[in-house]
Motif scaffolding. Structure first.
Motif, mmCIF file in Angstrom:
data_model
loop_
_atom_site.group_PDB
_atom_site.id
_atom_site.type_symbol
_atom_site.label_atom_id
_atom_site.label_comp_id
_atom_site.label_asym_id
_atom_site.label_seq_id
_atom_site.Cartn_x
_atom_site.Cartn_y
_atom_site.Cartn_z
ATOM 1 N N GLY A 268 0.882 -1.355 -0.133
ATOM 2 C CA GLY A 268 -0.081 0.116 0.197
ATOM 3 C C GLY A 268 0.891 0.533 0.369
ATOM 4 N N ARG A 269 0.281 2.265 -0.172
ATOM 5 C CA ARG A 269 0.815 3.758 0.279
ATOM 6 C C ARG A 269 0.106 4.250 1.025
ATOM 7 N NH1 ARG A 269 3.511 5.001 -4.861
ATOM 8 N NH2 ARG A 269 3.342 3.516 -6.255
ATOM 9 N N ASN A 270 0.967 4.801 1.383
ATOM 10 C CA ASN A 270 0.531 6.212 2.801
ATOM 11 C C ASN A 270 0.356 7.600 1.888
ATOM 12 O OD1 ASN A 270 2.924 7.304 1.695
ATOM 13 N ND2 ASN A 270 4.333 7.189 3.346
ATOM 14 N N ALA A 271 -0.310 8.634 2.496
ATOM 15 C CA ALA A 271 -0.454 9.469 2.696
ATOM 16 C C ALA A 271 -0.063 10.530 1.223
ATOM 17 C CB ALA A 271 -1.742 10.510 3.368
ATOM 18 N N ARG A 272 1.263 10.282 1.710
ATOM 19 C CA ARG A 272 2.644 10.781 0.832
ATOM 20 C C ARG A 272 2.767 10.255 -0.426
ATOM 21 N NH1 ARG A 272 7.320 12.542 5.226
ATOM 22 N NH2 ARG A 272 6.253 10.164 5.866
ATOM 23 N N TRP B 7 0.190 2.738 7.996
ATOM 24 C CA TRP B 7 0.887 2.081 7.169
ATOM 25 C C TRP B 7 2.101 2.040 7.794
ATOM 26 C CZ3 TRP B 7 6.041 4.701 5.437
ATOM 27 C CH2 TRP B 7 5.870 4.569 4.466
ATOM 28 N N SER B 8 2.876 1.307 6.802
ATOM 29 C CA SER B 8 4.952 1.005 7.711
ATOM 30 C C SER B 8 5.969 1.054 6.754
ATOM 31 C CB SER B 8 4.887 0.714 8.720
ATOM 32 O OG SER B 8 4.661 -0.515 8.398
ATOM 33 N N SER C 131 -2.693 6.173 5.883
ATOM 34 C CA SER C 131 -2.961 4.872 4.964
ATOM 35 C C SER C 131 -3.344 6.302 3.749
ATOM 36 C CB SER C 131 -4.038 3.563 4.261
ATOM 37 O OG SER C 131 -3.463 2.850 5.184
ATOM 38 N N ALA C 132 -2.906 6.155 2.361
ATOM 39 C CA ALA C 132 -3.913 6.623 1.511
ATOM 40 C C ALA C 132 -5.286 6.696 1.668
ATOM 41 C CB ALA C 132 -2.959 6.468 -0.050
ATOM 42 N N ARG C 133 -6.109 8.090 1.565
ATOM 43 C CA ARG C 133 -7.344 8.531 1.175
ATOM 44 C C ARG C 133 -8.032 7.478 0.136
ATOM 45 N NH1 ARG C 133 -11.016 10.578 4.149
ATOM 46 N NH2 ARG C 133 -13.390 11.298 3.089
ATOM 47 N N PRO C 134 -8.855 6.257 0.910
ATOM 48 C CA PRO C 134 -9.550 6.045 -1.292
ATOM 49 C C PRO C 134 -9.668 6.772 -1.675
ATOM 50 C CG PRO C 134 -10.052 4.533 0.821
ATOM 51 C CD PRO C 134 -9.263 6.209 1.758
#
Length: 202
Positions: free
Chosen positions: A81-85, A111-112, A151-154
């Motif tokens: 997955g991806r984080n918010a950045r 996320w990590s 985590s990245a927002r859907p």
């Protein structure tokens, strides 16, 4: 002028018509997908809902804001997955008991960079409902578990919509098949050159 060969012409015509039909179908799929994405975007601004006891059979809850309560974490899984950045890593999804009948709740708690699960044990989760390949839906937490990043927002606009590209491909294949067959027919109907006559030897 030679007559067209019946069977090859019928086969090529059927193949070209099929490819054109597939291209038109992809254009129809593109319109359907655009409408679906528009509905997802509209759902994202609707009032929050409670996490359902059972996942709906359709996609009516996707991208809705929601809140659920994790009574206990029964397991963790880490998925790419991806984080918010936008950085790549691992999203940590908790399998939660919800205190009600049904399969419980899948909660993306953050996320990590590594796949080791956090020490979070449950509580209220507020976030956005996203698709889940195993359980249809999961709740992506706005507030991550301790030690994790959000985590990245859907995002509904990230829904794949490649149908125009596929339509162009099918139309190209249809045109290429028709052109190749016409060139083959022209070559077949062109009379061969007369045999060259060599000069008599003296």
């Amino acid at each position: 002028m030679k007559r067209l060969p019946l069977i090859p012409t019928v086969l090529v015509a059927a193949a070209v018509a099929t490819m054109i039909g597939l291209g038109v179908w992809q254009l129809q799929r593109r319109a359907w997908k655009e409408d679906l994405i528009a509905r997802y975007q509209a759902a994202a601004v609707l009032p929050p809902v409670a996490w359902p006891n059972l996942p709906p059979a359709d996609d009516s809850l996707l991208y809705r804001q929601a809140q659920g309560f994790c009574t206990a974490v029964t397991g963790w899984r880490a998925v790419a997955g991806r984080n918010a950045r936008g950085e790549s890593g691992w999203s940590h999804i908790a399998a939660c008991g919800s205190g009600a009948e049904g399969p419980g709740m899948q909660a993306d708690m953050g996320w990590s960079k590594d796949a080791d699960p956090p020490s979070w044990t449950g509580g209220t989760v507020t976030g956005v409902i996203a698709p889940d390949s195993r359980h249809r839906i999961r709740l992506v937490a706005t507030q991550p578990a301790p030690g994790l990043q959000p985590s990245a927002r859907p995002d509904p606009s990230a829904t794949p919509n490649n149908h125009l590209f596929y339509a162009i491909q099918w139309f190209f294949f249809a045109a290429a098949a028709a052109i190749i067959y016409m060139l083959a027919l022209r070559r077949r109907q062109t009379p061969p050159p007369p045999p060259s006559q060599s000069s008599p030897r003296i």
